[in-house]
Design an enzyme around this catalytic site. Sequence first.
Site, PDB file in Angstrom:
ATOM      1  N   LYS A 157     -10.129   0.689  -2.217  1.00  0.00           N
ATOM      2  CA  LYS A 157     -10.236   0.300  -0.819  1.00  0.00           C
ATOM      3  C   LYS A 157     -11.605   0.676  -0.242  1.00  0.00           C
ATOM      4  CE  LYS A 157      -7.590   0.765   3.512  1.00  0.00           C
ATOM      5  NZ  LYS A 157      -6.391   1.431   4.093  1.00  0.00           N
ATOM      6  N   GLU A 217       0.842  -1.189   0.000  1.00  0.00           N
ATOM      7  CA  GLU A 217       0.000   0.000   0.000  1.00  0.00           C
ATOM      8  C   GLU A 217       0.881   1.244   0.000  1.00  0.00           C
ATOM      9  OE1 GLU A 217      -3.946   1.552   2.406  1.00  0.00           O
ATOM     10  OE2 GLU A 217      -2.364   0.568   3.559  1.00  0.00           O
ATOM     11  N   CYS A 258      -5.035  -3.477   3.308  1.00  0.00           N
ATOM     12  CA  CYS A 258      -4.734  -3.066   4.679  1.00  0.00           C
ATOM     13  C   CYS A 258      -5.922  -3.256   5.629  1.00  0.00           C
ATOM     14  CB  CYS A 258      -4.227  -1.625   4.672  1.00  0.00           C
ATOM     15  SG  CYS A 258      -3.288  -1.175   6.150  1.00  0.00           S
TER      16      CYS A 258
END
Length: 280
Positions: free
Chosen positions: A120, A40, A165
Amino acid sequence: MKVAALQMVSTPDVDENLATALRLIAQAAQAGAELVALPEYFCLMGLRDSDKLRIAEDPADDALSSASTPIQTTLAQAAREHGVWVIGGTLPLRSPKADRVFNSLMVYSPQGQLATRYDKIHLFCFSDGERRYDEAATLTPGDTPVAFTLTDRAGQAWRVGLGICYDLRFPELFRQLTREAPCDLLVLPAAFTHTTGQAHWELLLRARAVENLCHVLAPAQGGTHASGRRTFGHSMAIDPWGQVLAVQAEGEGVVMATLDRERQATLREQLPALTHRVLG
């Protein structure tokens, strides 16, 4: 299939980060990797959260012929040059809100073509009195789970599910990804904080592998950045039984592993938990 998780300690200098990414991609490809994944924010770990706004790009369906998307073009060219699948960590893509961007994961085929994009969904927020993070201040969340299928050099198809994440903490996302068909591999680029990573990173990764009986590949940021932020690192590959195949604690590096579809199939036959699902 050989895969590689590329660990970085990215800086506020985009050109420096791209050069590092290219060097690590080349190293992984030379070692035989067919799929390489960057962490990321591989392209920028800024001094301020808002720094990502200034480097945001418009999405390019054909980055190889685009002159205005240097980050996407770098990824596409690297995939074509080395003949590998490149999962481009994340980069900021412009969203409808001028003061927000998408945190986007771009996947490129060995021909350098865009295979898919994932934005995301879950935005990190954390405060312990000393550190505070609020991704919603600069990011627009995505709303669509994404999986894609690649064919390796041996002609075998692999279904690959994507997360980023903080998504790791939401098992329902990965169940959604397996609704049509089980995933063979989950790829989760991250920049976990040292505090939360030390407590939960490996635990959560192994849980996602075990509950979905699939491989997990997790490239991460791993070190202290120019802003003073410390990321946890521990990029790793995990097998469908939750065994860690390879890991690097901190610092720049290439984490290589060979995924074993036969072992995965055996484990799913021995413990057919995916067929026993009742809810969702």
